[in-house]
Scaffold this motif. Structure first.
Motif, PDB file in Angstrom:
ATOM      1  N   UNK A 129       0.981  -1.690  -0.241  1.00  0.00           N
ATOM      2  CA  UNK A 129       0.052   0.380  -0.292  1.00  0.00           C
ATOM      3  C   UNK A 129       1.444   0.995   0.047  1.00  0.00           C
ATOM      4  N   UNK A 130       2.298   1.512   0.528  1.00  0.00           N
ATOM      5  CA  UNK A 130       3.033   2.241   0.691  1.00  0.00           C
ATOM      6  C   UNK A 130       3.511   2.858  -0.670  1.00  0.00           C
ATOM      7  N   UNK A 131       3.505   1.194  -1.299  1.00  0.00           N
ATOM      8  CA  UNK A 131       4.649   1.795  -2.513  1.00  0.00           C
ATOM      9  C   UNK A 131       3.573   2.311  -3.368  1.00  0.00           C
ATOM     10  N   UNK A 132       3.051   1.912  -3.266  1.00  0.00           N
ATOM     11  CA  UNK A 132       1.213   1.918  -3.989  1.00  0.00           C
ATOM     12  C   UNK A 132       1.559   3.965  -3.738  1.00  0.00           C
ATOM     13  N   UNK A 133       0.843   4.195  -2.760  1.00  0.00           N
ATOM     14  CA  UNK A 133       0.414   6.047  -2.901  1.00  0.00           C
ATOM     15  C   UNK A 133       1.954   6.534  -3.042  1.00  0.00           C
ATOM     16  N   UNK A 134       3.537   6.065  -2.328  1.00  0.00           N
ATOM     17  CA  UNK A 134       4.180   6.689  -2.846  1.00  0.00           C
ATOM     18  C   UNK A 134       4.631   6.691  -4.745  1.00  0.00           C
ATOM     19  N   UNK A 135       4.618   5.798  -5.599  1.00  0.00           N
ATOM     20  CA  UNK A 135       4.762   5.814  -7.005  1.00  0.00           C
ATOM     21  C   UNK A 135       3.432   7.027  -6.915  1.00  0.00           C
ATOM     22  N   UNK A 136       2.413   7.050  -6.613  1.00  0.00           N
ATOM     23  CA  UNK A 136       1.140   7.988  -7.250  1.00  0.00           C
ATOM     24  C   UNK A 136       1.183   9.044  -6.820  1.00  0.00           C
ATOM     25  N   UNK A 137       1.690   9.659  -5.325  1.00  0.00           N
ATOM     26  CA  UNK A 137       2.077  10.939  -4.865  1.00  0.00           C
ATOM     27  C   UNK A 137       3.233  11.696  -5.510  1.00  0.00           C
TER      28      UNK A 137
ATOM     29  N   UNK B 185       9.625  17.575  -7.705  1.00  0.00           N
ATOM     30  CA  UNK B 185      11.516  17.597  -7.477  1.00  0.00           C
ATOM     31  C   UNK B 185      11.268  16.223  -8.342  1.00  0.00           C
ATOM     32  N   UNK B 186       9.874  15.800  -9.153  1.00  0.00           N
ATOM     33  CA  UNK B 186       9.706  14.559 -10.147  1.00  0.00           C
ATOM     34  C   UNK B 186      10.676  14.689 -11.086  1.00  0.00           C
ATOM     35  N   UNK B 187      10.843  15.697 -11.489  1.00  0.00           N
ATOM     36  CA  UNK B 187      11.794  15.300 -12.566  1.00  0.00           C
ATOM     37  C   UNK B 187      13.255  15.085 -12.103  1.00  0.00           C
ATOM     38  N   UNK B 188      13.326  15.855 -11.314  1.00  0.00           N
ATOM     39  CA  UNK B 188      14.748  15.188 -10.556  1.00  0.00           C
ATOM     40  C   UNK B 188      14.813  13.223 -10.238  1.00  0.00           C
ATOM     41  N   UNK B 189      14.009  13.278  -9.716  1.00  0.00           N
ATOM     42  CA  UNK B 189      13.667  11.612  -9.756  1.00  0.00           C
ATOM     43  C   UNK B 189      13.594  10.778 -10.559  1.00  0.00           C
ATOM     44  N   UNK B 190      13.173  11.552 -12.201  1.00  0.00           N
ATOM     45  CA  UNK B 190      13.448  10.570 -12.966  1.00  0.00           C
ATOM     46  C   UNK B 190      14.653  10.776 -13.556  1.00  0.00           C
TER      47      UNK B 190
ATOM     48  N   UNK C 107      23.096   2.738 -12.742  1.00  0.00           N
ATOM     49  CA  UNK C 107      22.571   2.354 -12.828  1.00  0.00           C
ATOM     50  C   UNK C 107      21.855   1.213 -11.251  1.00  0.00           C
ATOM     51  N   UNK C 108      20.658   0.653 -11.502  1.00  0.00           N
ATOM     52  CA  UNK C 108      20.240  -0.434 -10.526  1.00  0.00           C
ATOM     53  C   UNK C 108      19.722   0.864  -9.586  1.00  0.00           C
ATOM     54  N   UNK C 109      19.473   2.020  -9.915  1.00  0.00           N
ATOM     55  CA  UNK C 109      18.226   3.069  -9.350  1.00  0.00           C
ATOM     56  C   UNK C 109      16.865   2.737  -9.783  1.00  0.00           C
ATOM     57  N   UNK C 110      15.817   2.350  -9.376  1.00  0.00           N
ATOM     58  CA  UNK C 110      14.424   2.370  -9.259  1.00  0.00           C
ATOM     59  C   UNK C 110      13.568   3.640  -8.952  1.00  0.00           C
ATOM     60  N   UNK C 111      12.397   3.456  -9.094  1.00  0.00           N
ATOM     61  CA  UNK C 111      11.566   4.375  -8.744  1.00  0.00           C
ATOM     62  C   UNK C 111      11.588   5.027  -7.834  1.00  0.00           C
TER      63      UNK C 111
ATOM     64  N   UNK D 139      13.310   7.877  -3.006  1.00  0.00           N
ATOM     65  CA  UNK D 139      13.980   8.007  -1.067  1.00  0.00           C
ATOM     66  C   UNK D 139      14.815   9.092  -0.980  1.00  0.00           C
ATOM     67  N   UNK D 140      16.631   9.193  -2.362  1.00  0.00           N
ATOM     68  CA  UNK D 140      17.783   9.618  -2.065  1.00  0.00           C
ATOM     69  C   UNK D 140      16.656  11.232  -2.595  1.00  0.00           C
ATOM     70  N   UNK D 141      15.885  11.709  -3.199  1.00  0.00           N
ATOM     71  CA  UNK D 141      15.665  12.798  -3.433  1.00  0.00           C
ATOM     72  C   UNK D 141      15.172  13.282  -2.137  1.00  0.00           C
ATOM     73  N   UNK D 142      13.878  12.850  -2.174  1.00  0.00           N
ATOM     74  CA  UNK D 142      13.594  12.753  -0.303  1.00  0.00           C
ATOM     75  C   UNK D 142      14.249  13.337   0.416  1.00  0.00           C
TER      76      UNK D 142
END
Length: 379
Positions: free
Chosen positions: A207-215, A221-226, A232-236, A241-244
């Motif tokens: 549930x938390x991962x779904x809400x995190x991907x939606x929010x 800062x979503x462009x920075x996340x993308x 390599x190896x860093x998923x969404x 987590x890193x940018x937050x």
């Protein structure tokens, strides 16, 4: 203190129900005045502001970062007042000063604010803090899930109930758990509660991962996340987590400041009479000031840097095939298999050979480590 002062430096020691207040005039020769305790209601804070503004001076507030968050900072800045949240670990203290009270803390903050010896921290916006709270809730769930899995497997081990399959927690393993029968009814109840706890934490994590991907799609800062996902190896989830935790990257003037914040800048301790030694033995990883619950704990040993300075954590293989996963903490590494004949250097805790491998440690400074090293072997 009269109206001749140009500025008043106000030190606060904020707690749940009380705030200790002290102020210092701009003149260095004046003593710091303690105003005692006030409440945390908006009325109490407005009353304090009116009392200090009556002295005809500009007000500058500061208080230590703590569990009470940033509500006071945001309220004062909305009133048009200057306020700084300072890092408690960077406040200068005398070596023999072991007396710590609310009044003394407020006086110390006011005095150091006047002298300019305080280091303020980055205060996230409300939206940034919301994403960070959601990310940290997911991290807490990952640790709780791992802890419950350890308890379940430890219970089965005590009953000599062994799974003969290849991998744990896959579909075959879960089907096997559904067929387990314990020796006594009481132990069967314990087993079922442990299984229910694992299932509950797994659903909570989903549930938390779904809400995190939606929010995160509406985050500024979503462009920075993308962009960060190009690593390599860093998923969404790992990128969020890193940018937050790091926050707005534009607040770092130079790349060196960002590297120092992440704990990737080595520092050298080589002063004093010492016997001759290799040049790398005097170099240690500088400790990251970090943010929030202790920073990210990243360390990349360079040539000439002691690998023993890496934080406690896992060691990942380097080179072109290196891959960093991020299902739990801000960044995690794929654990390596201990090589045959690899020995521990005497006097070195957590020693690993200096082979350029990336070391990704757990969050430091009192953060919940989840499980111990002995328990980790059960996962």
């Amino acid at each position: 203190m009269g109206k001749s002062s140009k500025s008043l430096f106000v030190g606060l020691d904020v707690h749940k129900d009380t705030i200790a207040v002290a102020y210092a005039a701009e003149d260095r020769g004046t003593e710091v005045v303690s105003l005692g305790m006030i409440g945390t209601r908006q009325y109490d804070i407005d009353k304090l502001i009116r009392k200090l503004e009556a002295k005809g001076a500009a007000l500058m507030f500061a208080y230590e970062a703590g569990p009470c968050g940033y509500w006071l900072y945001r309220y004062l800045t909305r009133r048009g007042l200057s306020c700084a949240v300072v890092a408690p670990s960077l406040i200068p203290r005398k070596p023999g000063d072991h007396v710590k009270t609310d009044r003394r803390d407020a006086v110390t903050v006011a005095r150091l604010l006047r002298s300019g010896d305080l280091s303020s921290i980055y205060v996230p916006t409300v939206d940034d803090e919301a994403i960070r709270d959601l990310s940290r809730a997911r991290e807490d769930t990952v640790r709780d899930l791992k802890r419950h899995k350890v308890r379940l497997k430890a219970f089965l081990l005590r009953q000599d109930i062994r799974y003969e399959g290849r991998a744990n927690w896959n579909a075959a393993h879960l089907r096997w758990l559904a067929r387990v029968v314990c020796p006594t009814p009481a132990q069967q109840i314990v087993f079922q509660e442990y299984v229910h706890a694992v299932s509950e934490q797994t659903e909570r994590l989903g549930r938390l991962e779904t809400e995190l991907r939606t929010a995160v799609t509406t985050w500024r800062l979503y462009p920075v996340v993308e962009a960060v996902q190009a690593l390599r190896g860093l998923n969404l989830t790992g990128a969020v987590t890193l940018i937050a935790e790091v926050g707005d990257l534009t607040r770092f003037d130079t790349p060196r400041k960002l590297m120092s914040y992440l704990g990737l800048t080595p520092s050298e301790y080589s002063s004093g009479p010492h016997p001759p030694r290799r040049h790398h033995e005097g170099r240690e990883r500088s400790r990251s000031a970090g943010a929030g619950r202790g920073g990210l704990g990243l360390s990349v040993p360079r040539q000439g840097q002691s690998a023993s300075a890496a934080p406690v954590g896992t060691c990942a293989r380097g080179g072109p095939g290196h891959r960093v996963e991020s299902p739990g903490a801000a960044l995690q590494a794929v654990p390596t298999v201990e090589r045959a004949g690899q020995t521990r250097e005497p006097g070195r805790r957590g020693y690993c050979p200096r082979d350029g491998r990336v070391r990704l440690g757990d969050r430091a400074h009192g953060a919940d480590r989840g499980v111990t090293s002995s328990e980790r072997s059960l996962c």
